[in-house]
Design an enzyme around this catalytic site. Structure first.
Site, PDB file in Angstrom:
ATOM      1  N   VAL A 118     -52.515 -42.684 -14.969  1.00 22.74           N
ATOM      2  CA  VAL A 118     -51.932 -42.247 -13.698  1.00 22.74           C
ATOM      3  C   VAL A 118     -52.939 -41.304 -13.053  1.00 22.74           C
ATOM      4  O   VAL A 118     -53.453 -40.401 -13.715  1.00 22.74           O
ATOM      5  CB  VAL A 118     -50.628 -41.448 -13.930  1.00 22.74           C
ATOM      6  CG1 VAL A 118     -49.950 -41.137 -12.614  1.00 22.74           C
ATOM      7  CG2 VAL A 118     -49.709 -42.190 -14.847  1.00 22.74           C
ATOM      8  N   CYS A 201     -47.324 -27.298 -31.254  1.00 25.92           N
ATOM      9  CA  CYS A 201     -47.072 -26.852 -32.621  1.00 25.92           C
ATOM     10  C   CYS A 201     -47.786 -25.535 -32.939  1.00 25.92           C
ATOM     11  O   CYS A 201     -48.852 -25.519 -33.560  1.00 25.92           O
ATOM     12  CB  CYS A 201     -47.447 -27.911 -33.649  1.00 25.92           C
ATOM     13  SG  CYS A 201     -46.780 -27.470 -35.259  1.00 25.92           S
ATOM     14  N   ASP A 336     -44.389 -32.044 -24.205  1.00 20.99           N
ATOM     15  CA  ASP A 336     -45.417 -31.013 -24.045  1.00 20.99           C
ATOM     16  C   ASP A 336     -45.812 -30.749 -22.597  1.00 20.99           C
ATOM     17  O   ASP A 336     -46.315 -29.673 -22.281  1.00 20.99           O
ATOM     18  CB  ASP A 336     -46.687 -31.414 -24.825  1.00 20.99           C
ATOM     19  CG  ASP A 336     -46.476 -31.457 -26.330  1.00 20.99           C
ATOM     20  OD1 ASP A 336     -45.371 -31.114 -26.795  1.00 20.99           O
ATOM     21  OD2 ASP A 336     -47.427 -31.831 -27.047  1.00 20.99           O
ATOM     22  N   CYS A 379     -40.638 -26.246 -36.747  1.00 18.54           N
ATOM     23  CA  CYS A 379     -42.027 -26.183 -37.189  1.00 18.54           C
ATOM     24  C   CYS A 379     -42.047 -26.077 -38.712  1.00 18.54           C
ATOM     25  O   CYS A 379     -41.718 -25.019 -39.254  1.00 18.54           O
ATOM     26  CB  CYS A 379     -42.707 -24.969 -36.547  1.00 18.54           C
ATOM     27  SG  CYS A 379     -44.455 -24.913 -36.894  1.00 18.54           S
TER      28      CYS A 379
HETATM   29  C1  FAD Z   1     -52.324 -30.674 -35.627  1.00 10.36           C
HETATM   30  C2  FAD Z   1     -50.945 -30.887 -35.077  1.00 10.36           C
HETATM   31  C3  FAD Z   1     -49.848 -30.609 -35.861  1.00 10.36           C
HETATM   32  C4  FAD Z   1     -48.573 -30.800 -35.370  1.00 10.36           C
HETATM   33  N1  FAD Z   1     -47.493 -30.553 -36.190  1.00 10.36           N
HETATM   34  C5  FAD Z   1     -46.252 -30.814 -35.758  1.00 10.36           C
HETATM   35  C6  FAD Z   1     -45.133 -30.678 -36.634  1.00 10.36           C
HETATM   36  O1  FAD Z   1     -45.288 -30.356 -37.817  1.00 10.36           O
HETATM   37  N2  FAD Z   1     -43.893 -30.946 -36.158  1.00 10.36           N
HETATM   38  C7  FAD Z   1     -43.699 -31.350 -34.858  1.00 10.36           C
HETATM   39  O2  FAD Z   1     -42.561 -31.602 -34.505  1.00 10.36           O
HETATM   40  N3  FAD Z   1     -44.733 -31.459 -33.999  1.00 10.36           N
HETATM   41  C8  FAD Z   1     -46.005 -31.224 -34.400  1.00 10.36           C
HETATM   42  N4  FAD Z   1     -47.071 -31.385 -33.545  1.00 10.36           N
HETATM   43  C9  FAD Z   1     -46.821 -31.542 -32.100  1.00 10.36           C
HETATM   44  C10 FAD Z   1     -46.453 -32.939 -31.654  1.00 10.36           C
HETATM   45  O3  FAD Z   1     -47.343 -33.885 -32.179  1.00 10.36           O
HETATM   46  C11 FAD Z   1     -46.450 -32.986 -30.134  1.00 10.36           C
HETATM   47  O4  FAD Z   1     -45.662 -31.925 -29.634  1.00 10.36           O
HETATM   48  C12 FAD Z   1     -45.881 -34.291 -29.593  1.00 10.36           C
HETATM   49  O5  FAD Z   1     -46.584 -35.391 -30.112  1.00 10.36           O
HETATM   50  C13 FAD Z   1     -45.963 -34.292 -28.064  1.00 10.36           C
HETATM   51  O6  FAD Z   1     -45.481 -35.493 -27.545  1.00 10.36           O
HETATM   52  P1  FAD Z   1     -45.692 -35.811 -25.984  1.00 10.36           P
HETATM   53  O7  FAD Z   1     -45.084 -37.133 -25.745  1.00 10.36           O
HETATM   54  O8  FAD Z   1     -45.283 -34.662 -25.163  1.00 10.36           O
HETATM   55  O9  FAD Z   1     -47.289 -35.914 -25.849  1.00 10.36           O
HETATM   56  P2  FAD Z   1     -48.240 -36.919 -26.589  1.00 10.36           P
HETATM   57  O10 FAD Z   1     -47.604 -37.528 -27.776  1.00 10.36           O
HETATM   58  O11 FAD Z   1     -49.525 -36.202 -26.790  1.00 10.36           O
HETATM   59  O12 FAD Z   1     -48.402 -38.104 -25.532  1.00 10.36           O
HETATM   60  C14 FAD Z   1     -48.953 -37.948 -24.249  1.00 10.36           C
HETATM   61  C15 FAD Z   1     -49.479 -39.319 -23.847  1.00 10.36           C
HETATM   62  O13 FAD Z   1     -49.822 -39.303 -22.474  1.00 10.36           O
HETATM   63  C16 FAD Z   1     -50.975 -40.090 -22.299  1.00 10.36           C
HETATM   64  N5  FAD Z   1     -51.634 -39.652 -21.075  1.00 10.36           N
HETATM   65  C17 FAD Z   1     -52.280 -38.495 -20.822  1.00 10.36           C
HETATM   66  N6  FAD Z   1     -52.753 -38.479 -19.562  1.00 10.36           N
HETATM   67  C18 FAD Z   1     -52.370 -39.657 -19.007  1.00 10.36           C
HETATM   68  C19 FAD Z   1     -52.530 -40.220 -17.705  1.00 10.36           C
HETATM   69  N7  FAD Z   1     -53.193 -39.585 -16.721  1.00 10.36           N
HETATM   70  N8  FAD Z   1     -51.976 -41.436 -17.456  1.00 10.36           N
HETATM   71  C20 FAD Z   1     -51.278 -42.095 -18.434  1.00 10.36           C
HETATM   72  N9  FAD Z   1     -51.121 -41.608 -19.677  1.00 10.36           N
HETATM   73  C21 FAD Z   1     -51.667 -40.405 -19.943  1.00 10.36           C
HETATM   74  C22 FAD Z   1     -51.799 -39.819 -23.545  1.00 10.36           C
HETATM   75  O14 FAD Z   1     -52.739 -40.874 -23.781  1.00 10.36           O
HETATM   76  C23 FAD Z   1     -50.732 -39.720 -24.612  1.00 10.36           C
HETATM   77  O15 FAD Z   1     -50.519 -40.949 -25.273  1.00 10.36           O
HETATM   78  C24 FAD Z   1     -48.372 -31.252 -34.033  1.00 10.36           C
HETATM   79  C25 FAD Z   1     -49.487 -31.550 -33.235  1.00 10.36           C
HETATM   80  C26 FAD Z   1     -50.759 -31.391 -33.751  1.00 10.36           C
HETATM   81  C27 FAD Z   1     -51.949 -31.753 -32.895  1.00 10.36           C
END
Ligand code: FAD
Length: 450
Positions: A118, A201, A336, A379
């Site tokens: 996007v 996280c 997020d 967490c």
């Molecule tokens: C090291 C680490 C440890 C963690 N530990 C935990 C834990 O123990 N427990 C827990 O619950 N959570 C944990 N988390 C956090 C968790 O993984 C995230 O909070 C969660 O995955 C966020 O989901 P989301 O859908 O908001 O973002 P994401 O899953 O990051 O997805 C966002 C998506 O948007 C896409 N995107 C970005 N920009 C664009 C664009 N312009 N156009 C189209 N698509 C786009 C990306 O490619 C991505 O696929 C951890 C994260 C990390 C990195």
């Protein structure tokens, strides 16, 4: 929240078509057949931006609501990652490959996967723009674009990752470097950082520190390691109950915590890390390191900065209880990328997805959303190769625990839940839209005690 009725229409629509009940439309808004998996349409009843945790979860739920052919997900990445596993990958307890699956395999069957990024949002016209200048219109929009990593905001990164002794669990490109640096450790400072921005996280920057400490104990190197947690925050954790437990562990394991220290430069060729003292502007400290684990500064995705759907920082501006956009009633945010004032985790998304599902149902019926999100997040604080403190809390930073036991204690059972059970729950229930968080179990568990 004042307005809830959705007057929006796809700009490509014939007038009146949205009077059809959601889910019973046999034709797409363009009158095209929608069975093809490749996106050939340019208007959807529900458009989801981002195919990460929140995006795939909501597309599965929306498929059940309006039918697969009326839902599309915009996602450029061919691989979907279960990021919570990276804490264990960085410590050598899991293989990176076990955290990855092809995006195609997690995309709900029949939902259109638009393989693009996007580049702009126009909520006044109910459409978004893609990389190739293609316009996609929608009736309902769910924004799930995640949080962006900004290694480049630290001088010397990301190029510094080409040197050894440095890693970061936050990126698929650097998580295995953490494990290499951990194994290569000989003698000196082991520094773990926490940036001066919101992060996903918030426990992960210190989980890898406890695992490293345990690893060096196991391999006889502990006495050679001076372990430091240099954090921009003024506290070890935002919830007192768990902070108290962590401070005990830190004391017992002889770890130094330096508060209000923000990593600003890495001189990877000299193995030096430079920190600014946030309480003394202009004052910096240089630390030699034998191992450095970097948690990068983070922020909203570029496409959301200065977007009409975002707040002044760039987070999607949603109602904290319903997840409906504060200005555009047919726009919703999850995960997020939102300004929900809770810790950004996949666990939070599980709870949010159940509420958002109900909110959208009500909005589709022109009724007021009634189900309320309480800020639930969780967490699993990994404190060793078989120990976890399971932190669960709400908007008020008050514990909201599932199990009728003291969850601030380190437990082997909770480790197995984190390492073995949660991945199964993620792939098989959350991403399929069947896991709305532990609230029902919490009620049952606590009822059982009465
Ligand atoms: C090291 C680490 C440890 C963690 N530990 C935990 C834990 O123990 N427990 C827990 O619950 N959570 C944990 N988390 C956090 C968790 O993984 C995230 O909070 C969660 O995955 C966020 O989901 P989301 O859908 O908001 O973002 P994401 O899953 O990051 O997805 C966002 C998506 O948007 C896409 N995107 C970005 N920009 C664009 C664009 N312009 N156009 C189209 N698509 C786009 C990306 O490619 C991505 O696929 C951890 C994260 C990390 C990195």
């Amino acid at each position: 929240m004042s307005t809830i009725g959705v007057a929006a229409s796809c700009s490509c629509l014939r007038p009146g078509v949205w009077l059809l009940k959601p889910g019973v439309q046999k034709m797409s808004c363009l009158g095209l057949h929608t069975a093809a998996r490749c996106a050939a349409k340019d208007c959807y009843e529900v458009l989801v931006l981002g195919g990460g945790t929140g995006g795939i979860t909501m597309s599965a739920r929306m498929k059940r609501k309006v039918g697969a052919g009326n839902v599309a997900v915009v996602e450029p990445s061919k691989t979907h990652y279960y990021q919570p596993l990276w804490t264990l990958v960085g410590a050598g307890a899991k293989q990176l490959a076990t955290s990855a699956r092809p995006t195609e395999s997690v995309m709900p069957q029949g939902v259109d996967w638009i393989k693009s990024r996007v580049t702009g949002l126009d909520p006044d016209e109910n459409c978004v723009w893609l990389e190739n200048d293609k316009k996609i219109s929608y009736k309902y929009l769910i924004i799930a674009l995640g949080i962006s990593l900004h290694y480049e905001k630290i001088k010397g990164l990301p190029e510094g990752f080409h040197h050894p002794k440095i890693g970061s669990n936050y990126s698929v490109h650097t998580v295995e470097k953490t494990w290499r640096a951990l194994q290569d450790f000989k003698e000196g400072n082991a520094i773990f950082t926490f940036p001066n921005t919101p992060v996903k996280c918030a426990g992960a920057p210190q989980k890898i520190m406890y695992l490293s400490e345990a690893y060096w104990r196991k391999t006889g190197k502990r006495s050679k390691a001076n372990i430091m947690f240099n954090t921009s925050l003024g506290v070890i954790f935002g919830v007192k109950k768990y902070a108290d437990a962590l401070l005990e562990i830190i004391k017992e394991r002889n770890i130094a915590v330096n508060y209000r220290r923000n990593l600003v430069e890495v001189r990877a060729d000299k193995q030096e890390a430079v920190f600014e003292n946030l309480d003394k502007p202009g004052v910096t400290e240089v630390h030699q390191y034998e191992m450095l684990h970097v948690t990068p500064p983070m922020g909203p995705p570029d496409v959301l900065i200065n977007s009409p759907v975002s707040d002044e920082i760039g987070w999607v501006d949603v109602d904290t209880e319903t997840l409906q956009h504060k200005k555009y009633p047919n726009v919703f945010g999850i995960g997020d990328c939102t300004n929900l004032p809770t810790s950004k985790t996949a666990a939070a998304i599980a709870a949010q997805s159940g509420v958002l599902d109900k909110t959208i149902s009500m909005v589709m019926k022109n009724q007021l959303p009634t189900k309320k999100y309480d800020g639930y997040t969780s967490c699993p604080l990994v404190t060793g190769y078989n120990k976890v403190i399971l932190a669960e809390f709400d908007y008020k930073a008050q514990p909201l625990e599932t199990f009728p036991i003291d969850q601030s204690k380190e437990r082997v059972t909770m480790y197995h839940m984190k390492a073995d059970m949660m991945p199964l729950l993620y792939w098989n229930a959350l991403l399929k839209g069947y896991w709305g968080g532990p609230a029902p179990f919490r009620k049952l568990m606590h009822l059982g005690l009465k």
